[in-house]
Design an enzyme around this catalytic site. Structure first.
Site, short mmCIF file in Angstrom:
data_model
loop_
_atom_site.label_atom_id
_atom_site.label_comp_id
_atom_site.label_asym_id
_atom_site.label_seq_id
_atom_site.Cartn_x
_atom_site.Cartn_y
_atom_site.Cartn_z
N TRP A 131 -18.17 60.89 -1.58
CA TRP A 131 -17.84 61.04 -2.99
C TRP A 131 -19.04 60.72 -3.87
CZ3 TRP A 131 -13.57 56.68 -3.10
CH2 TRP A 131 -14.15 55.45 -2.90
N CYS A 132 -18.92 61.04 -5.16
CA CYS A 132 -20.05 60.81 -6.07
C CYS A 132 -19.72 59.64 -7.00
CB CYS A 132 -20.41 62.08 -6.83
SG CYS A 132 -19.03 62.92 -7.60
N ILE A 133 -19.28 58.53 -6.40
CA ILE A 133 -18.93 57.34 -7.19
C ILE A 133 -19.99 56.28 -6.90
CG2 ILE A 133 -17.23 55.54 -7.61
CD1 ILE A 133 -15.09 57.50 -6.69
#
Lengths: 221, 113
Positions: B111-113
């Site tokens: 994910w892009c967190i």
């Protein structure tokens, strides 16, 4: 001369290109470009990243002649679906950057959203989930929420209509972390007959209206 | 699913790793695998490293994704009475949660967190 940049908007696109609501999103971006004096960011996430695919991107490319428009694509959602590089004018972005923009004053524009004239930093962002769960879209909706809470933003989640199914059975497992670790408040709209193990607060329409009125902004996923 | 880039030999077991050293198959994980993979990165696993790996493994098993840093920091404070993300980066300088996934045999967070 470039317009002042303190009036910026962001349009969220999470629906696949041929879905019912997708057609409205180009109009929403066009409207935002007309009404807003600053930058307009269109953020594609979930199934919405397919708008950047050749064959679906023509209308967006047409709008990109306006230098105030940025077409940003969620990197994770893109990489899960496509192995090739994103083509200009679309650029890679992230969920955290999306929330950072909201936190720094970008107004939300688009379907079912609400951006009050006045709000305080303490007011919550309301995220409304109203569509039926599917993979990987359901997980990506959760990731959208997690990205916001990772920045310590106050977020209140409301599951409505078919979106209530996200809380039932195996789907509910992933959302439970929000409650267990006090990451976000979770509500469900309806009569409380939902077969969910999550300790969520049931809201009626009046309660939802109150919540929305007091929000810093409302996102519909 | 990632492709096998390397085979790691641990005792009589052959463990498939991807290009970044993450296990291809989480079921192949056991503690000696964690020690060997961490050792290749120059990290000797001690009690706090193991606490973090096991916390991330348990969280992943329960919710299907790794924890946010703020969740890990809160748990760390509960364990030590104080602390911040800096303490976690001292354990795993290249990303506490990401490396806990790597040494704990979990998938690489995508994910892009």
């Amino acid at each position: 001369m470039q317009a002042p940049t303190d009036d910026n908007s962001i349009v969220l696109v999470g629906s696949a290109p041929l879905s019912g609501t997708a057609a409205e999103t180009v109009d929403e971006a066009s409207r935002a470009l007309r009404e807003c004096t600053g930058e307009v960011v269109v953020f594609f996430h979930g199934n919405g990243v397919d708008h950047a695919m050749p064959g679906y991107s023509d209308q967006w490319v047409g709008l990109s002649g306006d230098s105030r428009l940025r077409l940003e694509v969620c990197s994770a959602a893109w990489q899960r679906r496509h192995s090739h590089t994103l083509l200009a004018p679309f650029v890679i972005s992230s969920l955290v950057r999306f929330w950072h923009r909201l936190a720094t004053g970008y107004r939300i524009a688009g379907r079912g959203t609400h951006a009050p004239e006045e709000s305080s930093l303490a007011d919550p962002w309301v995220v409304r989930i109203d569509s039926v769960p599917s993979e990987p879209d359901s997980r990506e909706r959760l990731e959208m929420v997690l990205a916001g809470v990772s920045l310590d933003l106050p977020i209140t989640l409301v599951f409505t209509g078919e979106g209530r199914q996200h809380l039932v059975g195996g789907w509910g497992r992933q959302w439970r972390q929000l409650v267990d670790f006090d990451l976000a408040r979770v509500h469900v709209l309806g009569d409380g007959d939902l077969e969910s193990e999550l300790p969520v607060e049931v809201l009626d329409e009046e309660g939802l209206e109150r919540l929305t009125a007091g929000a810093r902004g409302v996102l519909v996923l | 699913m990632s492709r096998v880039a390397e085979i790691l030999h641990v005792g009589t077991c052959e463990i498939g790793l991807d290009a970044e050293g993450f296990l291809i198959d989480s079921d192949q994980w056991f503690p000696e695998v964690a020690e060997l993979v961490a050792d290749r990165d120059g990290i000797e696993l001690e009690a706090d490293h193991w606490w973090l790996i096991e916390f991330v493994q348990a969280y992943h098993a329960r919710y299907g994704n790794p924890p946010l840093m703020r969740v890990v920091v809160a748990a760390w404070r509960e364990r030590h009475g104080e602390g911040s993300s800096r303490d976690l980066y001292r354990l795993f300088p290249d990303g506490p949660v990401r490396l806990a996934c790597k040494y704990g045999g979990l998938p690489k967070p995508d994910w892009c967190i």
